[in-house]
Design a protein around this motif. Structure first.
Motif, PDB file in Angstrom:
ATOM      1  N   THR A   1       1.056  -1.180   0.088  1.00 36.60           N
ATOM      2  CA  THR A   1      -0.173  -0.016  -0.053  1.00 36.60           C
ATOM      3  C   THR A   1       0.980   1.187  -0.024  1.00 36.60           C
ATOM      4  O   THR A   1       2.063   1.082   0.304  1.00 36.60           O
ATOM      5  CB  THR A   1      -0.798  -0.005   1.162  1.00 36.60           C
ATOM      6  N   PRO A   2       0.401   2.391  -0.598  1.00 34.27           N
ATOM      7  CA  PRO A   2       1.213   3.743  -0.429  1.00 34.27           C
ATOM      8  C   PRO A   2       1.776   3.981   0.947  1.00 34.27           C
ATOM      9  O   PRO A   2       0.916   3.724   1.952  1.00 34.27           O
ATOM     10  CB  PRO A   2       0.191   4.531  -0.876  1.00 34.27           C
ATOM     11  N   VAL A   3       2.787   4.469   1.070  1.00 36.85           N
ATOM     12  CA  VAL A   3       3.355   5.034   1.985  1.00 36.85           C
ATOM     13  C   VAL A   3       3.914   6.563   2.021  1.00 36.85           C
ATOM     14  O   VAL A   3       4.194   7.033   0.869  1.00 36.85           O
ATOM     15  CB  VAL A   3       4.712   4.145   2.564  1.00 36.85           C
TER      16      VAL A   3
ATOM     17  N   PHE B   1       9.293   1.449  -6.578  1.00 42.64           N
ATOM     18  CA  PHE B   1       8.121   2.337  -6.202  1.00 42.64           C
ATOM     19  C   PHE B   1       8.075   3.486  -7.078  1.00 42.64           C
ATOM     20  O   PHE B   1       9.045   3.899  -7.845  1.00 42.64           O
ATOM     21  CB  PHE B   1       7.699   2.768  -4.766  1.00 42.64           C
ATOM     22  N   THR B   2       6.678   4.124  -7.362  1.00 41.05           N
ATOM     23  CA  THR B   2       6.477   5.414  -8.197  1.00 41.05           C
ATOM     24  C   THR B   2       6.244   6.579  -7.212  1.00 41.05           C
ATOM     25  O   THR B   2       5.355   6.587  -6.315  1.00 41.05           O
ATOM     26  CB  THR B   2       5.467   5.278  -9.182  1.00 41.05           C
TER      27      THR B   2
ATOM     28  N   ILE C   1       4.360  10.734  -1.905  1.00 42.00           N
ATOM     29  CA  ILE C   1       3.875   9.423  -1.415  1.00 42.00           C
ATOM     30  C   ILE C   1       4.613   8.545  -2.580  1.00 42.00           C
ATOM     31  O   ILE C   1       4.829   8.530  -3.842  1.00 42.00           O
ATOM     32  CB  ILE C   1       2.467   9.284  -1.643  1.00 42.00           C
ATOM     33  N   ALA C   2       4.947   7.386  -1.986  1.00 41.43           N
ATOM     34  CA  ALA C   2       5.353   6.451  -2.536  1.00 41.43           C
ATOM     35  C   ALA C   2       4.507   5.425  -2.966  1.00 41.43           C
ATOM     36  O   ALA C   2       3.748   4.797  -2.207  1.00 41.43           O
ATOM     37  CB  ALA C   2       6.543   5.611  -1.933  1.00 41.43           C
ATOM     38  N   MET C   3       4.185   5.030  -4.226  1.00 41.01           N
ATOM     39  CA  MET C   3       3.139   4.170  -4.659  1.00 41.01           C
ATOM     40  C   MET C   3       3.964   2.945  -5.186  1.00 41.01           C
ATOM     41  O   MET C   3       4.815   2.718  -5.762  1.00 41.01           O
ATOM     42  CB  MET C   3       2.298   4.773  -6.098  1.00 41.01           C
ATOM     43  N   PRO C   4       3.197   1.663  -4.801  1.00 47.33           N
ATOM     44  CA  PRO C   4       3.669   0.324  -5.060  1.00 47.33           C
ATOM     45  C   PRO C   4       3.635  -0.047  -6.466  1.00 47.33           C
ATOM     46  O   PRO C   4       2.927  -1.088  -6.636  1.00 47.33           O
ATOM     47  CB  PRO C   4       2.871  -0.469  -3.880  1.00 47.33           C
ATOM     48  N   VAL C   5       3.890   0.429  -7.264  1.00 43.69           N
ATOM     49  CA  VAL C   5       4.177   0.255  -8.792  1.00 43.69           C
ATOM     50  C   VAL C   5       5.126   0.561  -9.172  1.00 43.69           C
ATOM     51  O   VAL C   5       6.149   1.535  -8.871  1.00 43.69           O
ATOM     52  CB  VAL C   5       2.808   0.865  -9.641  1.00 43.69           C
ATOM     53  N   LYS C   6       5.751   0.261 -10.433  1.00 44.05           N
ATOM     54  CA  LYS C   6       6.822   0.469 -11.129  1.00 44.05           C
ATOM     55  C   LYS C   6       6.703   0.209 -12.751  1.00 44.05           C
ATOM     56  O   LYS C   6       5.586  -0.275 -13.299  1.00 44.05           O
ATOM     57  CB  LYS C   6       7.998  -0.442 -10.750  1.00 44.05           C
ATOM     58  N   ARG C   7       7.361   0.846 -13.589  1.00 41.25           N
ATOM     59  CA  ARG C   7       7.382   0.655 -15.003  1.00 41.25           C
ATOM     60  C   ARG C   7       8.449  -0.082 -15.450  1.00 41.25           C
ATOM     61  O   ARG C   7       9.422  -0.293 -15.056  1.00 41.25           O
ATOM     62  CB  ARG C   7       7.502   2.070 -15.739  1.00 41.25           C
TER      63      ARG C   7
END
Length: 306
Positions: free
Chosen positions: A213-215, A225-226, A248-254
């Protein structure tokens, strides 16, 4: 110097706690948000509406407020103070969930044509202009005054988007699940979504130091993270007075592919305590892992827990 550690909070009782702090013992509801495409505008973007890879907590809470409103639990409309207070009495925090390693989807852009002023105070005047224009050679010019074009980015998910809502008390779980059914948008007006609750579970402290989840960015110490910037914090009364923004750090990457890239779910390594639980979804088990500062992220945007 190292970070000053936060004092440990006592474990909540089975029925949860009225505190804003997310802690072991809290009950959470996991929701599935199925959509062909969604667009949650990056608040930092200028002119071109670039999308965020996942919805912000404020986006999810705004959708839930609609459900609360339609269930006749509040008065005065979706964004009324009554709805804000009613939602805040049920929900402590909310955020999107990732399924690490799974592909979220791809990003693409489209040019939208929209009418301005039709929902503003002078919309009646604009409507009269449009009707009068049917009988006038100036009809096209008058319509152009209200028309505008916008380049907007969208995310097309390969898999459903999941969200978690932390209940203030166990008794609020049924209310949250009912409200979830009425979430019909995930961002702009074209982002139609079909929402449903898929399970509930109770948070417990876990040994893992990774969350999905975001932190807040200063809580992230590793992983992929993004980084995005949430809208300004709302004031303590649920208003929209701007105070500050937060990274915010989002738990996704490219990840690169042959002709571009795809967005992939990831995990974020954090310092401090991690609380987790899991539910059994249609497409396998859905894990929830949140950081002890989870509540600090939930209050950014148009809504803030009371």
């Amino acid at each position: 110097m190292g970070k000053k550690r936060r004092a440990r909070m006592p474990i909540a009782e089975e029925n949860g706690s009225s505190s804003d702090t997310v802690r072991p013992g809290d009950w959470v509801v996991v929701a599935e948000l199925a959509t062909p495409a969604f667009s949650v505008k990056n608040p930092e973007a200028y002119q071109v509406a670039s999308p965020l890879p996942l919805p912000l907590p404020s986006t999810l809470l705004g959708g839930l407020m609609r459900g609360v409103s339609l269930l006749d639990s509040c008065t005065g409309g979706i964004a009324s103070q009554s709805c804000i207070e009613k939602t805040g009495m049920m929900v402590k925090a909310a955020a999107p969930l990732s399924k690490p390693g799974q592909i979220l989807g791809v990003e693409w852009e489209v040019v939208l044509r929209r009418l301005r002023k039709v929902l503003e105070p002078d919309s009646e005047k604009c409507s009269k202009k449009k009707n009068a224009g049917k009988r006038s050679n100036r009809a096209l010019d008058e319509l152009r005054e209200m028309s505008d074009a916008l380049l907007r980015g969208y995310i097309t998910p390969y898999n459903p988007v999941y969200a978690v809502f932390v209940a203030r008390n166990r008794d609020d779980i049924n209310k949250i699940e009912k409200a979830i059914w009425y979430i019909d948008r995930l961002g702009d007006s074209e982002s139609l979504v079909s929402a449903r609750p898929v399970g509930r579970c109770q948070l417990a402290e876990v040994r893992s130091r990774s969350v999905n989840t975001p932190v807040a960015l200063d809580s992230a110490v590793g992983g992929s993270f993004t980084v995005v910037y949430a809208p300004a914090r709302a004031d303590g009364t649920g208003g929209t007075r701007r105070i500050e923004a937060i990274a915010i750090a989002m738990p996704v990457k490219r990840e690169a592919v042959e002709r571009g890239y795809v967005i992939v779910y990831s995990e974020i390594e954090v310092e401090g305590s991690v609380y987790g639980c899991s539910v059994e979804g249609i497409e396998g088990r859905i894990n929830v892992a949140v950081h002890e500062s989870f509540h600090e992220v939930s209050g950014y945007g148009i809504w803030m827990p009371a």
